[in-house]
Design a protein around this motif. Structure first.
Motif, PDB file in Angstrom:
ATOM      1  N   GLN A 133      80.633   1.012   2.743  1.00 43.06           N
ATOM      2  CA  GLN A 133      79.962   1.867   1.762  1.00 43.06           C
ATOM      3  C   GLN A 133      79.733   1.180   0.419  1.00 43.06           C
ATOM      4  O   GLN A 133      78.814   1.538  -0.317  1.00 43.06           O
ATOM      5  CB  GLN A 133      80.786   3.138   1.532  1.00 43.06           C
ATOM      6  N   ALA A 134      80.544   0.203   0.088  1.00 43.24           N
ATOM      7  CA  ALA A 134      80.459  -0.450  -1.216  1.00 43.24           C
ATOM      8  C   ALA A 134      79.087  -1.062  -1.502  1.00 43.24           C
ATOM      9  O   ALA A 134      78.555  -0.904  -2.609  1.00 43.24           O
ATOM     10  CB  ALA A 134      81.554  -1.501  -1.339  1.00 43.24           C
ATOM     11  N   PRO A 135      78.460  -1.756  -0.527  1.00 44.36           N
ATOM     12  CA  PRO A 135      77.137  -2.337  -0.820  1.00 44.36           C
ATOM     13  C   PRO A 135      76.098  -1.302  -1.233  1.00 44.36           C
ATOM     14  O   PRO A 135      75.294  -1.549  -2.132  1.00 44.36           O
ATOM     15  CB  PRO A 135      76.753  -3.019   0.497  1.00 44.36           C
ATOM     16  N   GLU A 136      76.100  -0.142  -0.581  1.00 46.68           N
ATOM     17  CA  GLU A 136      75.115   0.891  -0.922  1.00 46.68           C
ATOM     18  C   GLU A 136      75.368   1.442  -2.318  1.00 46.68           C
ATOM     19  O   GLU A 136      74.422   1.663  -3.095  1.00 46.68           O
ATOM     20  CB  GLU A 136      75.181   2.021   0.107  1.00 46.68           C
ATOM     21  N   LEU A 137      76.622   1.651  -2.670  1.00 50.09           N
ATOM     22  CA  LEU A 137      76.948   2.112  -4.018  1.00 50.09           C
ATOM     23  C   LEU A 137      76.541   1.076  -5.065  1.00 50.09           C
ATOM     24  O   LEU A 137      76.029   1.428  -6.124  1.00 50.09           O
ATOM     25  CB  LEU A 137      78.451   2.398  -4.123  1.00 50.09           C
ATOM     26  N   LEU A 138      76.755  -0.188  -4.745  1.00 50.98           N
ATOM     27  CA  LEU A 138      76.389  -1.248  -5.674  1.00 50.98           C
ATOM     28  C   LEU A 138      74.877  -1.309  -5.862  1.00 50.98           C
ATOM     29  O   LEU A 138      74.382  -1.502  -6.969  1.00 50.98           O
ATOM     30  CB  LEU A 138      76.917  -2.593  -5.163  1.00 50.98           C
ATOM     31  N   ARG A 139      74.146  -1.116  -4.762  1.00 46.87           N
ATOM     32  CA  ARG A 139      72.687  -1.119  -4.859  1.00 46.87           C
ATOM     33  C   ARG A 139      72.198   0.044  -5.714  1.00 46.87           C
ATOM     34  O   ARG A 139      71.295  -0.111  -6.539  1.00 46.87           O
ATOM     35  CB  ARG A 139      72.063  -1.042  -3.460  1.00 46.87           C
ATOM     36  N   LYS A 140      72.804   1.222  -5.558  1.00 44.48           N
ATOM     37  CA  LYS A 140      72.416   2.380  -6.370  1.00 44.48           C
ATOM     38  C   LYS A 140      72.709   2.133  -7.851  1.00 44.48           C
ATOM     39  O   LYS A 140      71.918   2.517  -8.723  1.00 44.48           O
ATOM     40  CB  LYS A 140      73.158   3.628  -5.888  1.00 44.48           C
ATOM     41  N   ALA A 141      73.833   1.493  -8.114  1.00 48.23           N
ATOM     42  CA  ALA A 141      74.169   1.173  -9.500  1.00 48.23           C
ATOM     43  C   ALA A 141      73.131   0.230 -10.095  1.00 48.23           C
ATOM     44  O   ALA A 141      72.688   0.395 -11.238  1.00 48.23           O
ATOM     45  CB  ALA A 141      75.557   0.536  -9.566  1.00 48.23           C
ATOM     46  N   ALA A 142      72.711  -0.764  -9.301  1.00 48.84           N
ATOM     47  CA  ALA A 142      71.712  -1.720  -9.785  1.00 48.84           C
ATOM     48  C   ALA A 142      70.370  -1.034 -10.034  1.00 48.84           C
ATOM     49  O   ALA A 142      69.654  -1.383 -10.977  1.00 48.84           O
ATOM     50  CB  ALA A 142      71.542  -2.854  -8.771  1.00 48.84           C
ATOM     51  N   GLU A 143      70.036  -0.051  -9.206  1.00 49.73           N
ATOM     52  CA  GLU A 143      68.768   0.657  -9.378  1.00 49.73           C
ATOM     53  C   GLU A 143      68.735   1.457 -10.672  1.00 49.73           C
ATOM     54  O   GLU A 143      67.666   1.668 -11.252  1.00 49.73           O
ATOM     55  CB  GLU A 143      68.506   1.559  -8.173  1.00 49.73           C
ATOM     56  N   LEU A 144      69.899   1.922 -11.130  1.00 53.62           N
ATOM     57  CA  LEU A 144      69.943   2.632 -12.414  1.00 53.62           C
ATOM     58  C   LEU A 144      69.474   1.749 -13.556  1.00 53.62           C
ATOM     59  O   LEU A 144      68.904   2.219 -14.540  1.00 53.62           O
ATOM     60  CB  LEU A 144      71.376   3.116 -12.701  1.00 53.62           C
ATOM     61  N   VAL A 145      69.718   0.457 -13.425  1.00 55.74           N
ATOM     62  CA  VAL A 145      69.336  -0.500 -14.468  1.00 55.74           C
ATOM     63  C   VAL A 145      67.821  -0.665 -14.543  1.00 55.74           C
ATOM     64  O   VAL A 145      67.290  -1.096 -15.568  1.00 55.74           O
ATOM     65  CB  VAL A 145      70.025  -1.858 -14.203  1.00 55.74           C
ATOM     66  N   LEU A 146      67.115  -0.317 -13.474  1.00 51.88           N
ATOM     67  CA  LEU A 146      65.668  -0.518 -13.429  1.00 51.88           C
ATOM     68  C   LEU A 146      64.881   0.661 -13.992  1.00 51.88           C
ATOM     69  O   LEU A 146      63.647   0.643 -13.985  1.00 51.88           O
ATOM     70  CB  LEU A 146      65.226  -0.784 -11.982  1.00 51.88           C
TER      71      LEU A 146
END
Length: 206
Positions: A133-146
């Motif tokens: 699950q960690a990769p998906e959470l990390l990707r969502k966090a990165a998308e917030l930056v965009l």
């Protein structure tokens, strides 16, 4: 290299074996002191930088080894050597102080950007999540930056750091050390953001 090393070497090492990673501080500090006292020219300057780096390394080991689930403790732990580094600016070890303080400023700005963009609350979630699950959470966090507002905030912080780095660069060797540490922090943040978006399975680097 010394700014990127904590992301790509220290973080996984600390996660696997925090005690040995912390103990490695003595190797870095000893090498820095030896070069600083006995080295000549650029070797002596490198010794000073290594001494400053050893402080950053130790702080990173302490935080990521034992406090990583508590982002509010990040800066206080990373800043443990500020009085020593500040005092070092007026001694032969000014490059050590310059590296440590500039790296800390870069870390503070990164944490500030994470807070402004709403990424900070996801920090403990990513670190506690199961491996799948960690990769998906990390990707969502990165998308917030965009998001548009987040990009404006980040661009403002990055511009400020670049301007500060350009101001420091002409101020002798210690100024160049500080400027390089500060600007490289931006590059490492960019690499990590790109990895989180394109290859989120690399979340084990945290």
């Amino acid at each position: 290299m010394l700014v990127a090393l904590p992301v790509f070497l220290q973080a996984p090492w600390v996660r696997l074996h925090p005690t040995s990673a912390t103990a490695f501080t003595t190797v870095l500090l000893s090498a820095g002191l030896l070069l600083g006292w006995r080295g000549q020219g650029q070797w002596r300057e490198l010794g000073g930088v290594l001494v400053g780096f050893s402080g950053s390394w130790l702080a990173g080991c302490l935080f990521w080894g034992w406090f990583r689930l508590h982002p509010a403790w990040h800066l206080p732990v990373e800043a443990f050597a500020v009085p020593i580094a500040w005092a070092g600016l007026s001694t032969r070890w000014r490059s050590a102080g310059a590296f440590y303080l500039a790296s800390l400023l870069g870390t503070a700005c990164t944490d500030g950007a994470m807070l402004l963009t709403g990424v900070m609350p996801l920090w403990p979630q990513v670190l506690q999540a199961p491996a799948e699950q960690a990769p998906e959470l990390l990707r969502k966090a990165a998308e917030l930056v965009l998001q548009p507002l987040a990009l404006i905030e980040i661009a403002t912080i990055a511009t400020g750091l670049i301007l500060l780095g350009r101001r420091w660069w002409p101020q002798g060797a210690s100024g160049r050390v500080a400027a390089a540490a500060l600007i490289t922090t931006l590059a490492v943040d960019g690499i990590f953001l790109g990895a989180a978006l394109l290859s989120p399975h690399l979340s084990g680097l945290i």
